[in-house]
Scaffold this active site. Sequence first.
Site, PDB file in Angstrom:
ATOM      1  N   LYS A 140      61.900 -30.685 -17.237  1.00 26.37           N
ATOM      2  CA  LYS A 140      61.359 -31.396 -15.793  1.00 26.37           C
ATOM      3  C   LYS A 140      60.146 -32.121 -15.930  1.00 26.37           C
ATOM      4  O   LYS A 140      59.141 -31.407 -16.372  1.00 26.37           O
ATOM      5  CB  LYS A 140      61.482 -30.157 -15.117  1.00 26.37           C
ATOM      6  CG  LYS A 140      60.849 -30.716 -13.545  1.00 26.37           C
ATOM      7  CD  LYS A 140      61.049 -29.843 -12.386  1.00 26.37           C
ATOM      8  CE  LYS A 140      59.948 -28.876 -12.094  1.00 26.37           C
ATOM      9  NZ  LYS A 140      58.694 -29.558 -11.568  1.00 26.37           N
ATOM     10  N   LYS A 153      60.123 -36.478  -5.930  1.00 26.10           N
ATOM     11  CA  LYS A 153      60.567 -36.074  -4.764  1.00 26.10           C
ATOM     12  C   LYS A 153      60.013 -37.734  -3.845  1.00 26.10           C
ATOM     13  O   LYS A 153      59.308 -37.406  -2.995  1.00 26.10           O
ATOM     14  CB  LYS A 153      59.718 -35.029  -4.061  1.00 26.10           C
ATOM     15  CG  LYS A 153      59.743 -33.638  -4.991  1.00 26.10           C
ATOM     16  CD  LYS A 153      58.829 -32.430  -4.384  1.00 26.10           C
ATOM     17  CE  LYS A 153      59.254 -31.296  -4.829  1.00 26.10           C
ATOM     18  NZ  LYS A 153      58.426 -31.151  -6.433  1.00 26.10           N
ATOM     19  N   THR A 155      58.624 -24.847  -0.094  1.00 18.67           N
ATOM     20  CA  THR A 155      58.571 -23.216  -0.042  1.00 18.67           C
ATOM     21  C   THR A 155      57.133 -22.968   0.205  1.00 18.67           C
ATOM     22  O   THR A 155      56.781 -21.706   0.563  1.00 18.67           O
ATOM     23  CB  THR A 155      58.919 -22.645  -1.332  1.00 18.67           C
ATOM     24  OG1 THR A 155      58.318 -23.253  -2.525  1.00 18.67           O
ATOM     25  CG2 THR A 155      60.834 -22.572  -1.510  1.00 18.67           C
ATOM     26  N   ASP A 158      61.041 -34.964 -11.362  1.00 17.11           N
ATOM     27  CA  ASP A 158      60.829 -34.172 -10.105  1.00 17.11           C
ATOM     28  C   ASP A 158      59.658 -34.991  -9.242  1.00 17.11           C
ATOM     29  O   ASP A 158      58.536 -34.484  -9.154  1.00 17.11           O
ATOM     30  CB  ASP A 158      60.567 -32.735 -10.312  1.00 17.11           C
ATOM     31  CG  ASP A 158      59.864 -32.077  -9.188  1.00 17.11           C
ATOM     32  OD1 ASP A 158      60.521 -32.511  -7.990  1.00 17.11           O
ATOM     33  OD2 ASP A 158      59.384 -30.867  -9.304  1.00 17.11           O
ATOM     34  N   ARG A 216      56.175 -21.368 -16.445  1.00 20.22           N
ATOM     35  CA  ARG A 216      55.226 -20.757 -17.346  1.00 20.22           C
ATOM     36  C   ARG A 216      56.043 -19.645 -18.108  1.00 20.22           C
ATOM     37  O   ARG A 216      55.434 -19.236 -19.410  1.00 20.22           O
ATOM     38  CB  ARG A 216      54.089 -19.819 -16.367  1.00 20.22           C
ATOM     39  CG  ARG A 216      53.054 -20.914 -15.845  1.00 20.22           C
ATOM     40  CD  ARG A 216      52.399 -20.816 -14.608  1.00 20.22           C
ATOM     41  NE  ARG A 216      53.244 -20.757 -13.349  1.00 20.22           N
ATOM     42  CZ  ARG A 216      52.823 -20.550 -12.341  1.00 20.22           C
ATOM     43  NH1 ARG A 216      51.366 -20.173 -11.976  1.00 20.22           N
ATOM     44  NH2 ARG A 216      53.724 -20.556 -11.399  1.00 20.22           N
ATOM     45  N   ASP A 242      60.157 -42.375   1.502  1.00 20.58           N
ATOM     46  CA  ASP A 242      59.680 -43.612   2.031  1.00 20.58           C
ATOM     47  C   ASP A 242      60.826 -44.236   2.545  1.00 20.58           C
ATOM     48  O   ASP A 242      61.906 -43.671   2.882  1.00 20.58           O
ATOM     49  CB  ASP A 242      59.518 -44.417   0.570  1.00 20.58           C
ATOM     50  CG  ASP A 242      58.149 -45.287   0.885  1.00 20.58           C
ATOM     51  OD1 ASP A 242      58.278 -46.090   1.843  1.00 20.58           O
ATOM     52  OD2 ASP A 242      57.152 -45.495  -0.071  1.00 20.58           O
TER      53      ASP A 242
HETATM   54  O1  C5P Z   1      55.663 -21.930 -14.008  1.00 15.11           O
HETATM   55  P1  C5P Z   1      56.789 -21.549 -12.729  1.00 15.11           P
HETATM   56  O2  C5P Z   1      58.002 -20.986 -13.420  1.00 15.11           O
HETATM   57  O3  C5P Z   1      56.431 -20.901 -11.696  1.00 15.11           O
HETATM   58  O4  C5P Z   1      57.146 -23.286 -12.484  1.00 15.11           O
HETATM   59  C1  C5P Z   1      58.139 -23.383 -11.708  1.00 15.11           C
HETATM   60  C2  C5P Z   1      58.170 -25.047 -11.430  1.00 15.11           C
HETATM   61  O5  C5P Z   1      59.140 -25.584 -10.387  1.00 15.11           O
HETATM   62  C3  C5P Z   1      57.140 -25.861 -11.204  1.00 15.11           C
HETATM   63  O6  C5P Z   1      57.073 -26.883 -11.884  1.00 15.11           O
HETATM   64  C4  C5P Z   1      56.901 -26.050  -9.723  1.00 15.11           C
HETATM   65  O7  C5P Z   1      56.306 -27.358  -9.335  1.00 15.11           O
HETATM   66  C5  C5P Z   1      58.515 -26.107  -9.347  1.00 15.11           C
HETATM   67  N1  C5P Z   1      58.734 -25.901  -8.082  1.00 15.11           N
HETATM   68  C6  C5P Z   1      58.539 -24.351  -7.529  1.00 15.11           C
HETATM   69  N2  C5P Z   1      59.046 -24.039  -6.220  1.00 15.11           N
HETATM   70  C7  C5P Z   1      59.443 -25.010  -5.485  1.00 15.11           C
HETATM   71  C8  C5P Z   1      59.813 -26.386  -6.049  1.00 15.11           C
HETATM   72  C9  C5P Z   1      59.484 -26.410  -7.308  1.00 15.11           C
HETATM   73  O8  C5P Z   1      58.035 -23.730  -8.153  1.00 15.11           O
HETATM   74  N3  C5P Z   1      59.915 -24.764  -4.237  1.00 15.11           N
END
Ligand code: C5P
Length: 233
Positions: free
Chosen positions: A32, A61, A119, A59, A210, A64
């Site tokens: 992503k 989003k 979220t 990603d 992460r 517009d």
């Molecule tokens: O590091 P982690 O596993 O928390 O990363 C989750 C990824 O998913 C990040 O790129 C974050 O921006 C994305 N994301 C999220 N929650 C959402 C939408 C996208 O954590 N509701």
Amino acid sequence: MEKRVIVALDFNSSDAALHLVDSLDASLCRLKIGKELFTACGPELLKQIQDRGFEIFLDLKFHDIPNTVAKAAKVVGDMGVWMFNVHASGGHAMMEAAREALLEFEQGRPKLIAVTVLTSLAQEDLNQIGFERTPEEQVSKLAFLTRDAGLDGVVCSAAETGLLRAQLPKDFCLVTPGIRRAEDAAGDQKRVLGPADAVRSGSNFLVVGRPITQADSPNEALKEFNSAIAGVS
Ligand code: C5P
């Protein structure tokens, strides 16, 4: 093997992103690219990553007027991206325009999904912007709007997956971030789900950042995520 894990490249430079990419096996995951990395490095880096054999979820989003989003969708299609997204709150006409802009791509057509409610927005935040429903009701309403506009699915939190899977058809794709193994730190994620539980509750694709990108061996961590969901349905 079906590649259900999408590794989030949350970096701000090509060097950092490619260092991680070069440690991962393209047959085991998709990647992503979000606003930070795309703003810093653009389509050039995206192409370099594709040339290494990876499929990309872009990603960005989009939100517009329909004409602008449709034109951006066509550019994304030309870049050979596997999946990208728009905000469902951009409305039915905007989502439909994006979908129609992809018709010319036939088999290479990118999957198009929508974000329902971020979220990060709680009830109070929704009220401030004039949404009176509860977050769950709003998510569900926008997921149906997305389905009615003919899109392929939605991004949804771990907490929403089960509810949406129960309401929406099987072929409507659910893409879920906030995935953690028992040993992983939650970080800033408030509600997390284990990989197998996410798939059991109806998620088709798991976005993992992460726990893989910061692991001592990212490819080994990726393999553990894949083993955790192997055979789970
Ligand atoms: O590091 P982690 O596993 O928390 O990363 C989750 C990824 O998913 C990040 O790129 C974050 O921006 C994305 N994301 C999220 N929650 C959402 C939408 C996208 O954590 N509701």
